[in-house]
Design a protein around this motif. Structure first.
Motif, short mmCIF file in Angstrom:
data_model
loop_
_atom_site.label_atom_id
_atom_site.label_comp_id
_atom_site.label_asym_id
_atom_site.label_seq_id
_atom_site.Cartn_x
_atom_site.Cartn_y
_atom_site.Cartn_z
N TYR A 151 1.04 -1.19 0.07
CA TYR A 151 0.05 0.02 0.01
C TYR A 151 0.78 1.28 0.13
O TYR A 151 1.50 1.43 0.92
CB TYR A 151 -0.86 -0.04 1.03
N HIS A 152 0.63 2.17 -1.02
CA HIS A 152 1.47 3.19 -1.05
C HIS A 152 0.89 4.47 -1.09
O HIS A 152 1.27 5.61 -1.40
CB HIS A 152 2.28 3.24 -2.60
N GLY A 153 -0.19 4.39 -0.44
CA GLY A 153 -1.24 5.66 -0.22
C GLY A 153 -1.44 6.60 -1.30
O GLY A 153 -1.90 6.15 -2.48
N LEU A 154 -1.13 8.06 -1.35
CA LEU A 154 -1.26 8.84 -2.37
C LEU A 154 -0.26 9.19 -3.20
O LEU A 154 -0.35 10.20 -4.08
CB LEU A 154 -1.57 10.28 -1.37
N LEU A 155 0.43 7.95 -3.44
CA LEU A 155 1.46 8.02 -4.48
C LEU A 155 0.88 8.56 -5.83
O LEU A 155 -0.24 7.62 -6.46
CB LEU A 155 2.02 6.74 -4.51
N PRO A 156 1.30 9.41 -6.60
CA PRO A 156 0.78 9.62 -8.00
C PRO A 156 1.19 8.84 -8.82
O PRO A 156 2.35 8.26 -8.75
CB PRO A 156 1.43 11.37 -8.14
N ARG A 157 0.22 8.99 -10.04
CA ARG A 157 0.77 8.07 -11.21
C ARG A 157 2.22 8.45 -11.68
O ARG A 157 2.94 7.44 -11.98
CB ARG A 157 -0.03 8.52 -12.50
N GLU A 158 2.63 9.75 -11.63
CA GLU A 158 3.89 9.89 -12.17
C GLU A 158 5.06 9.08 -11.28
O GLU A 158 6.27 9.08 -11.92
CB GLU A 158 4.22 11.43 -12.06
N ASP A 159 4.96 8.66 -10.00
CA ASP A 159 5.93 8.02 -9.19
C ASP A 159 5.80 6.56 -9.36
O ASP A 159 6.65 5.98 -8.99
CB ASP A 159 5.63 8.45 -7.74
N VAL A 160 4.57 6.28 -9.61
CA VAL A 160 4.43 4.59 -9.69
C VAL A 160 5.24 4.08 -10.66
O VAL A 160 5.91 3.16 -10.79
CB VAL A 160 2.97 4.20 -10.38
N GLN A 161 5.70 4.78 -11.94
CA GLN A 161 6.59 4.26 -13.05
C GLN A 161 7.96 4.03 -12.45
O GLN A 161 8.63 3.20 -13.16
CB GLN A 161 6.72 5.44 -14.17
N HIS A 162 8.35 4.58 -11.36
CA HIS A 162 9.80 4.39 -11.06
C HIS A 162 9.91 3.08 -10.05
O HIS A 162 10.88 2.55 -9.78
CB HIS A 162 10.30 5.55 -10.05
N LEU A 163 8.47 2.44 -9.83
CA LEU A 163 8.60 1.30 -8.65
C LEU A 163 8.25 0.12 -9.30
O LEU A 163 8.70 -0.94 -8.93
CB LEU A 163 7.42 1.62 -7.49
N LEU A 164 7.59 0.19 -10.47
CA LEU A 164 7.19 -1.02 -11.17
C LEU A 164 8.17 -1.50 -12.23
O LEU A 164 8.32 -0.49 -13.17
CB LEU A 164 5.57 -0.83 -11.92
N LYS A 165 8.79 -2.73 -12.18
CA LYS A 165 9.99 -2.88 -13.19
C LYS A 165 9.77 -3.93 -13.78
O LYS A 165 10.49 -4.28 -14.87
CB LYS A 165 11.28 -2.88 -12.18
N THR A 166 8.88 -4.91 -13.38
CA THR A 166 8.76 -6.14 -13.95
C THR A 166 7.21 -6.27 -14.48
O THR A 166 6.48 -6.08 -13.47
CB THR A 166 9.12 -7.35 -13.19
N GLU A 167 7.09 -6.89 -15.65
CA GLU A 167 5.65 -7.24 -15.82
C GLU A 167 4.88 -8.07 -14.71
O GLU A 167 5.63 -9.02 -14.34
CB GLU A 167 5.58 -7.83 -17.06
N GLY A 168 3.85 -7.81 -14.17
CA GLY A 168 3.01 -8.27 -13.32
C GLY A 168 3.39 -7.67 -11.81
O GLY A 168 2.55 -7.95 -10.89
N ASP A 169 4.31 -6.83 -11.71
CA ASP A 169 4.53 -5.91 -10.45
C ASP A 169 3.26 -5.10 -10.20
O ASP A 169 2.81 -4.54 -11.20
CB ASP A 169 5.80 -5.13 -10.83
N TYR A 170 2.75 -4.85 -9.07
CA TYR A 170 1.62 -4.30 -9.03
C TYR A 170 2.01 -3.37 -7.41
O TYR A 170 2.60 -3.96 -6.66
CB TYR A 170 0.32 -4.91 -8.94
#
Length: 522
Positions: free
Chosen positions: A38-57
């Motif tokens: 759970y990452h709270g109010l994390l905006p879309r622009e920051d999500v891209q930096h955390l998901l690195k492998t297909e299927g990561d969520y």
């Protein structure tokens, strides 16, 4: 967070958990909020930096909009690593029925969010029926810079502006308590754009580590309000110091500490492709060891240039002429503003072009006029600024490494060794356009500011691209202010390296130039 007034202030904020209560949005069990994914109010622009492998969520909460304060729980998952971030990542809303059941597709519902996630992970059923690769496999935990509100205690409000506040506080980290400064948005000002601007500032600052740049420790996103947690600098703003010590500051302190230290910090920022866009004494902190730190990255951008495309409040009296003509910022426009800050330092914090109206200042700058240094300013400094920093053509201005080199020759003070560059494995963020809402700019709060300091904010100007010849003054209270601390002052570093002696070098030790780094909370 703590008691009494702090609790009252906290209660005014709209909790993400409370905002998710209405039927038709989402509510869920406490275990989801405490989940590592759970990452709270994390905006879309920051999500891209955390998901690195297909299927990561990961799980996050939608940001507020103009129509409603209600928020939704969202699953963000990487479906195509090779695509651009706005195509390769899907954001899927978890809904809740009036019966209390949770669902993505109405045909299949669940008693809890946990059960919903377990189902889609174990069966590899696509979250979206029309996107076959929209599946979830691996939950992505929070990064170490994603802090918890429960670990942060606000102890004193240091200042406030139209959109934000700065508090002194304490943070629990790995068994110890650390003094911090906390920047947060007012509940009445929270918008999607404001959250994006705050996160953009935090994202940029996370990669900076230099003794002359204010350090950020992380961001608390798990609930409202979003908090940017920074190092606590014992002292105040440089402008306040200059005004309070008018007529008492020595040339040695000005040159060895204020000018040299800020040059080192700005050279570092430029080496990281950062265009600060608001270099001024009001945006530097000056601690009790006489160390200067560049702060306030609310306008900063990374890259070689940045074109302002919409109306925005900008500090015209510190502005390079090419910005007035073409609305383009570069690192060389920072160099020009740095020269104005040097003028401030030798003018005891006076406002540039103090007796001039903003429209007059704009015309003066476009016509090639420049500020006059006060009598007694060292000739070497005056020549450095007027001949090499305030050139009409930005290509003729010297870059910050050359500025640092020339200052070393003048002062005899050599820059301390640069700290190691921290590793950051996030992807490069795509260029973003200027926010259309000019009101989203925010800075350090303004507490016990001097009246002179307030008057300076009237020189902020909105530049309208519709007519490059026009500039409309925007009056408003200064949103910057001192950051204080009750922490012990760090000892002066003995690692400072002396350059060839000059007439100013004899006061270096007493002036207290320090190469010490801010302690890491990690």
């Amino acid at each position: 967070m703590s008691n009494n007034k702090m609790e009252e202030e906290s209660n005014k904020q709209i909790s993400t958990r409370t905002a998710m209560m209405p039927c038709g949005t989402t509510t869920t069990s406490t275990t989801i909020f405490e989940s590592a994914a759970y990452h709270g109010l994390l905006p879309r622009e920051d999500v891209q930096h955390l998901l690195k492998t297909e299927g990561d969520y990961l799980l996050r909460v939608s940001q507020p909009n103009m129509k409603s304060d209600s928020r939704q729980l969202i699953i963000s998952t990487l479906i195509d690593k090779g695509a651009t971030w706005n195509v390769g990542i899907r954001h899927v809303v978890i809904h809740r029925k009036s019966t209390g059941k949770y669902f993505i597709n109405e045909s299949t519902d669940f008693d809890s969010v946990e059960a919903l996630l377990d189902h889609y992970k174990s069966t590899q059923t696509p979250l979206l029926t029309n996107v076959s690769n929209c599946i979830i496999k691996t939950p992505v935990p929070r990064e170490k810079w994603e802090l918890h509100h429960s670990d942060i205690e606000l102890t004193k409000r240091l200042g406030q502006g139209q959109f934000g506040e700065v508090h002194r506080g304490k943070m629990k980290k790995k068994g110890r308590v650390q003094d911090i400064a906390v920047k947060l948005a007012k509940s009445s000002a929270v918008t999607k754009e404001l959250i994006k601007e705050m996160m953009k500032e935090a994202r940029m600052m996370r990669s900076y580590n230099h003794p002359n740049v204010v350090r950020i420790y992380g961001v608390a996103l798990d609930d409202d309000p979003i908090m940017i947690v920074m190092e606590l600098v014992k002292g105040g703003s440089l402008i306040d110091y200059l005004v309070r010590h008018a007529g008492k500051t020595t040339d040695a302190e000005r040159m060895n500490n204020m000018i040299s230290g800020s040059a080192w910090g700005l050279e570092y920022l430029h080496s990281r492709k950062c265009i600060h866009r608001d270099i001024a004494s009001r945006n530097c902190l000056y601690d009790q060891n006489k160390n200067i730190k560049i702060s306030d990255f609310g306008l900063s951008r990374e890259g070689d240039s940045y074109k302002m495309t919409v109306a925005r409040r900008v500090p015209i009296k510190w502005m390079a002429p090419e910005i007035l003509r073409h609305f383009i910022y570069t690192r060389m426009s920072d160099v020009f503003s740095y020269g104005v800050m040097i003028w401030e330092i030798f003018s005891d914090g006076k406002e540039p072009f103090e007796e001039k109206k903003t429209a007059e200042v704009k015309q003066l700058l476009l016509n090639g006029s420049r500020l006059e240094f006060p009598a007694g300013t060292p000739v070497e400094i005056k020549d450095l600024v007027t001949k090499h920093l305030w050139c009409e053509d930005p290509k003729e201005r010297i870059k910050m490494p050359e500025v640092v080199s020339r200052l070393e020759q003048i002062t005899g003070v050599k820059q301390p060794p640069r700290p190691p560059r921290p590793d950051h494995d996030h992807k490069k963020e795509p260029k973003e356009k200027e926010a259309k809402d000019g009101s989203t700019r925010h800075h350090h709060g303004h507490g016990s500011s001097h009246h002179h300091h307030k008057e300076r904010e009237a020189s902020k100007t909105t530049v309208k691209t519709v007519d490059p010849t026009m500039a409309t003054v925007v009056d408003g209270p200064n949103e910057k202010g001192p950051i204080e601390s009750t922490t012990k002052v760090r000892r002066k570093s003995s690692r400072q390296t002396a350059a060839p002696q000059s007439k100013y070098a004899r006061n270096v030790t007493s002036a207290g130039v320090s190469s010490s780094r801010a302690p890491s909370p990690d």
